[in-house]
Design a protein around this motif. Sequence first.
Motif, short mmCIF file in Angstrom:
data_model
loop_
_atom_site.label_atom_id
_atom_site.label_comp_id
_atom_site.label_asym_id
_atom_site.label_seq_id
_atom_site.Cartn_x
_atom_site.Cartn_y
_atom_site.Cartn_z
N THR A 185 0.83 -1.20 0.00
CA THR A 185 0.00 0.00 0.00
C THR A 185 0.87 1.26 0.00
N LEU A 215 1.52 4.00 3.82
CA LEU A 215 0.06 4.02 3.76
C LEU A 215 -0.41 5.16 2.87
N LEU A 217 -2.45 7.36 3.25
CA LEU A 217 -3.23 8.13 4.22
C LEU A 217 -2.63 9.51 4.41
N GLY A 247 1.67 7.05 7.50
CA GLY A 247 0.89 8.05 6.78
C GLY A 247 1.50 9.44 6.88
N SER A 307 -13.95 1.42 5.54
CA SER A 307 -12.80 0.89 4.80
C SER A 307 -13.18 0.58 3.36
N ILE A 317 -12.76 3.64 1.30
CA ILE A 317 -11.35 3.91 1.01
C ILE A 317 -10.90 3.06 -0.17
N LEU A 357 -6.28 1.88 12.29
CA LEU A 357 -5.72 1.75 10.94
C LEU A 357 -5.47 0.30 10.55
N PHE A 380 -7.00 0.21 6.89
CA PHE A 380 -6.04 -0.10 5.84
C PHE A 380 -5.69 -1.58 5.77
N LEU A 402 -8.14 -2.43 3.22
CA LEU A 402 -7.69 -2.07 1.87
C LEU A 402 -6.76 -3.13 1.32
N ARG A 403 -5.82 -3.61 2.13
CA ARG A 403 -4.91 -4.67 1.68
C ARG A 403 -5.70 -5.91 1.29
#
Length: 378
Positions: free
Chosen positions: A38, A49, A51, A73, A276, A279, A337, A351, A354-355
Amino acid sequence: MRDLVEIGMGRTARRAYDLDDVEIVPSRRTRSSSVVSTGWKIDAYQFDLPLVTHPTDAIVSPGTAVAVGELGGLGVLNAEGLWARQPNVEEAMFRLIRTAEENADDPAALVRVLQELHSAPIRLDLISEAIRTVRESGVTVAARVSPQHAAELTPDLIAAGVEILVVQGTIISAEHVAREGEPLDLKDFIGRLDVPVIAGGVGDYRTAMHLMRTGAAGVIVGHGYAPGVTSTDRVLGIGVPMATAIIDAAAARRDYLDETGGRYVHVLADGGMSSSGDIAKAIACGADAVMLGAPLAAAAEAPGQGLYWTAAAAHPSLPRSRVAAGPDYEVDLKTLLFGPSSDAEGAVNLFGALRRAMAKTGYSDLKEFQRVGLTVRG
């Protein structure tokens, strides 16, 4: 071809979509989330990140900027906020929290307190001290200024240690017409700086392209919209659904890359994200990073202690943000996070999710994931 609908005789409007309207389509492969990256890079600065914090005092103190940086981030201080105006920010925050408790039936009371606190002049010694705190920790230092005060404040901010400058207003353009006084020439302004500049917000292809041509390293898409908090659409009648806005800015980025023979400008999505999944969809639509505000209000490290507002709340004559209570739970920033989470709504482990989304659709990095298929809800 643009999707135009007739909204009355002789008047058409473009159909646009919010993040809630789109879904990510799985591909023919999946991969382990342990091999997903990421990370992203802007100018010479590398982050683990995607972010960037929305520059509000509600979630970003010098301490939280350091914590965000240490977790991968970029924390952005508001160089025109409370840390620039109040010698005792803890006392100011306590006053806001007490006002919230005593005026539950009067949301405007908190806005009035913010307006009063921001009526104090900006003190360069105060904001310079806040910047030094972040700089001495070793993380990347970023600060936000408004277009109105950018020329005045930036030299001192850079002298104090700012490495990335964010020039952000509710709506920003490369061309500002003023009746009196010198308007900010963003291209000239950026050209004279030795630090990368992120500028915004924008909501359409043309304005994004204009900002890219000023030399900005990044363009912010959106105006920090958070349900129940921001009110730009109600106050000014202005707003663009985020999925369409991000995709349009990403198209400008692609065309500008071709126009310049290889100069890549990053797109940062600011607003319309409460989970999430939002995002992940913002990245899938073409954002290189997300600028989070309200979702971080649940962090134990957030100075607002659950309250959230944007910088527009303190405007002296036309506030465009309420002060709203955040989630009724509190978690430390690292858990928020990266998890672990027992929340099934996507509000924690932002996050990590997200992964997982990238892994489940078979993509190994953010730029690949920007090519994932999307569908629109019927």
